[in-house]
Write a protein that holds these residues in place. Structure first.
Motif, mmCIF file in Angstrom:
data_model
loop_
_atom_site.group_PDB
_atom_site.id
_atom_site.type_symbol
_atom_site.label_atom_id
_atom_site.label_comp_id
_atom_site.label_asym_id
_atom_site.label_seq_id
_atom_site.Cartn_x
_atom_site.Cartn_y
_atom_site.Cartn_z
ATOM 1 N N PRO A 85 11.218 -13.249 87.536
ATOM 2 C CA PRO A 85 11.771 -12.154 86.741
ATOM 3 C C PRO A 85 13.196 -12.378 86.224
ATOM 4 O O PRO A 85 13.519 -11.978 85.120
ATOM 5 C CB PRO A 85 11.734 -10.971 87.701
ATOM 6 N N TRP A 86 14.048 -13.028 86.989
ATOM 7 C CA TRP A 86 15.441 -13.193 86.555
ATOM 8 C C TRP A 86 15.668 -14.485 85.781
ATOM 9 O O TRP A 86 16.778 -14.757 85.346
ATOM 10 C CB TRP A 86 16.375 -13.141 87.766
ATOM 11 N N ALA A 87 14.617 -15.273 85.545
ATOM 12 C CA ALA A 87 14.735 -16.504 84.757
ATOM 13 C C ALA A 87 14.583 -16.180 83.265
ATOM 14 O O ALA A 87 14.056 -15.131 82.903
ATOM 15 C CB ALA A 87 13.666 -17.498 85.189
ATOM 16 N N PRO A 88 15.025 -17.060 82.379
ATOM 17 C CA PRO A 88 14.830 -16.820 80.946
ATOM 18 C C PRO A 88 13.353 -16.607 80.629
ATOM 19 O O PRO A 88 12.506 -17.396 81.015
ATOM 20 C CB PRO A 88 15.353 -18.097 80.290
ATOM 21 N N GLY A 89 13.054 -15.511 79.951
ATOM 22 C CA GLY A 89 11.671 -15.157 79.660
ATOM 23 C C GLY A 89 11.088 -14.183 80.663
ATOM 24 O O GLY A 89 10.015 -13.631 80.455
ATOM 25 N N GLY A 90 11.786 -13.958 81.782
ATOM 26 C CA GLY A 90 11.321 -13.025 82.801
ATOM 27 C C GLY A 90 11.638 -11.590 82.436
ATOM 28 O O GLY A 90 12.420 -11.296 81.532
ATOM 29 N N SER A 91 11.035 -10.657 83.164
ATOM 30 C CA SER A 91 11.181 -9.239 82.825
ATOM 31 C C SER A 91 12.571 -8.686 83.121
ATOM 32 O O SER A 91 12.974 -7.683 82.537
ATOM 33 C CB SER A 91 10.133 -8.420 83.589
ATOM 34 N N LYS A 92 13.323 -9.302 84.022
ATOM 35 C CA LYS A 92 14.657 -8.805 84.352
ATOM 36 C C LYS A 92 15.773 -9.630 83.714
ATOM 37 O O LYS A 92 16.941 -9.350 83.942
ATOM 38 C CB LYS A 92 14.853 -8.827 85.873
ATOM 39 N N PHE A 93 15.409 -10.636 82.932
ATOM 40 C CA PHE A 93 16.433 -11.496 82.353
ATOM 41 C C PHE A 93 17.289 -10.707 81.378
ATOM 42 O O PHE A 93 16.788 -10.055 80.471
ATOM 43 C CB PHE A 93 15.778 -12.693 81.651
ATOM 44 N N THR A 94 18.566 -10.747 81.560
ATOM 45 C CA THR A 94 19.588 -10.022 80.788
ATOM 46 C C THR A 94 19.294 -8.531 80.686
ATOM 47 O O THR A 94 19.546 -7.900 79.664
ATOM 48 C CB THR A 94 19.770 -10.607 79.373
ATOM 49 N N ARG A 95 18.749 -7.955 81.755
ATOM 50 C CA ARG A 95 18.502 -6.516 81.748
ATOM 51 C C ARG A 95 19.822 -5.747 81.722
ATOM 52 O O ARG A 95 19.945 -4.740 81.050
ATOM 53 C CB ARG A 95 17.688 -6.115 82.985
ATOM 54 N N ASN A 96 20.784 -6.211 82.477
ATOM 55 C CA ASN A 96 22.094 -5.572 82.498
ATOM 56 C C ASN A 96 23.144 -6.603 82.096
ATOM 57 O O ASN A 96 23.933 -7.056 82.911
ATOM 58 C CB ASN A 96 22.406 -5.025 83.899
ATOM 59 N N PRO A 97 23.177 -6.938 80.828
ATOM 60 C CA PRO A 97 24.147 -7.951 80.414
ATOM 61 C C PRO A 97 25.565 -7.381 80.453
ATOM 62 O O PRO A 97 25.772 -6.163 80.363
ATOM 63 C CB PRO A 97 23.740 -8.257 78.969
ATOM 64 N N PRO A 98 26.550 -8.237 80.610
ATOM 65 C CA PRO A 98 27.924 -7.748 80.582
ATOM 66 C C PRO A 98 28.252 -7.207 79.192
ATOM 67 O O PRO A 98 27.703 -7.655 78.195
ATOM 68 C CB PRO A 98 28.760 -8.989 80.910
ATOM 69 N N PRO A 99 29.144 -6.235 79.127
ATOM 70 C CA PRO A 99 29.496 -5.680 77.809
ATOM 71 C C PRO A 99 30.195 -6.732 76.952
ATOM 72 O O PRO A 99 30.832 -7.641 77.470
ATOM 73 C CB PRO A 99 30.445 -4.531 78.144
ATOM 74 N N PRO A 100 30.060 -6.617 75.653
ATOM 75 C CA PRO A 100 30.730 -7.579 74.766
ATOM 76 C C PRO A 100 32.242 -7.512 74.934
ATOM 77 O O PRO A 100 32.796 -6.495 75.348
ATOM 78 C CB PRO A 100 30.318 -7.128 73.358
ATOM 79 N N THR A 101 32.907 -8.581 74.582
ATOM 80 C CA THR A 101 34.358 -8.603 74.680
ATOM 81 C C THR A 101 34.940 -7.597 73.693
ATOM 82 O O THR A 101 34.427 -7.416 72.587
ATOM 83 C CB THR A 101 34.906 -10.009 74.363
ATOM 84 N N ILE A 103 35.116 -4.369 74.369
ATOM 85 C CA ILE A 103 34.641 -3.045 74.776
ATOM 86 C C ILE A 103 35.210 -2.748 76.147
ATOM 87 O O ILE A 103 35.055 -3.549 77.059
ATOM 88 C CB ILE A 103 33.087 -2.999 74.842
ATOM 89 N N GLU A 104 35.858 -1.613 76.275
ATOM 90 C CA GLU A 104 36.449 -1.259 77.557
ATOM 91 C C GLU A 104 35.677 -0.087 78.153
ATOM 92 O O GLU A 104 35.397 0.894 77.474
ATOM 93 C CB GLU A 104 37.917 -0.860 77.348
ATOM 94 N N ILE A 105 35.294 -0.244 79.413
ATOM 95 C CA ILE A 105 34.566 0.817 80.105
ATOM 96 C C ILE A 105 35.563 1.579 80.954
ATOM 97 O O ILE A 105 36.225 1.036 81.820
ATOM 98 C CB ILE A 105 33.443 0.217 80.989
ATOM 99 N N VAL A 106 35.661 2.872 80.677
ATOM 100 C CA VAL A 106 36.582 3.726 81.413
ATOM 101 C C VAL A 106 35.758 4.686 82.253
ATOM 102 O O VAL A 106 34.886 5.387 81.751
ATOM 103 C CB VAL A 106 37.487 4.517 80.433
ATOM 104 N N LEU A 107 36.018 4.699 83.529
ATOM 105 C CA LEU A 107 35.306 5.597 84.434
ATOM 106 C C LEU A 107 36.139 6.788 84.805
ATOM 107 O O LEU A 107 37.236 6.879 84.963
ATOM 108 C CB LEU A 107 34.851 4.857 85.697
#
Length: 107
Positions: A85-101, A103-107
């Motif tokens: 699942p976590w390999a390229p082509g798997g169902s979880k691959f890049t499911r939660n990718p890091p945000p693009p440069t 973009i700032e996430i404020v909590l």
């Protein structure tokens, strides 16, 4: 070493490499049929097929056997191979990718 001996040794080395690659591909393909190898354990039969022709010395016969083995592998290869699942082509691959440069996430 004469040219014919060098040619013979080079051809044998190429054949050994093709056999090794074919065996490893076929061995890996058994996992595509069942994720747990003990449920679908064909490795012993696969090894027996390779060992049965271990004694063959004629280069043309070896090439023919390798071609037949590769054709059989292509015919019986799994149509939908298992992908981790976590390999390229798997169902979880890049499911939660890091945000693009930028973009700032404020909590």
């Amino acid at each position: 070493m004469s040219a014919s001996t060098a040619s013979y040794l080079a051809r044998r080395a190429a054949q050994k490499e093709r056999v090794r690659i074919l065996y490893r591909r076929a061995l890996r393909d058994t996992l595509n049929w069942a994720v747990h190898r003990h449920l679908f354990y064909q490795d012993v039969h696969l090894r027996e097929k390779f060992e049965a022709n271990k004694h063959v010395e004629d280069l043309n016969t070896i090439d023919r056997l390798i071609d037949e083995g590769e054709a059989a592998y292509e015919k019986w290869q799994h149509p939908d191979p298992y992908i981790v699942p976590w390999a390229p082509g798997g169902s979880k691959f890049t499911r939660n990718p890091p945000p693009p440069t930028g973009i700032e996430i404020v909590l």
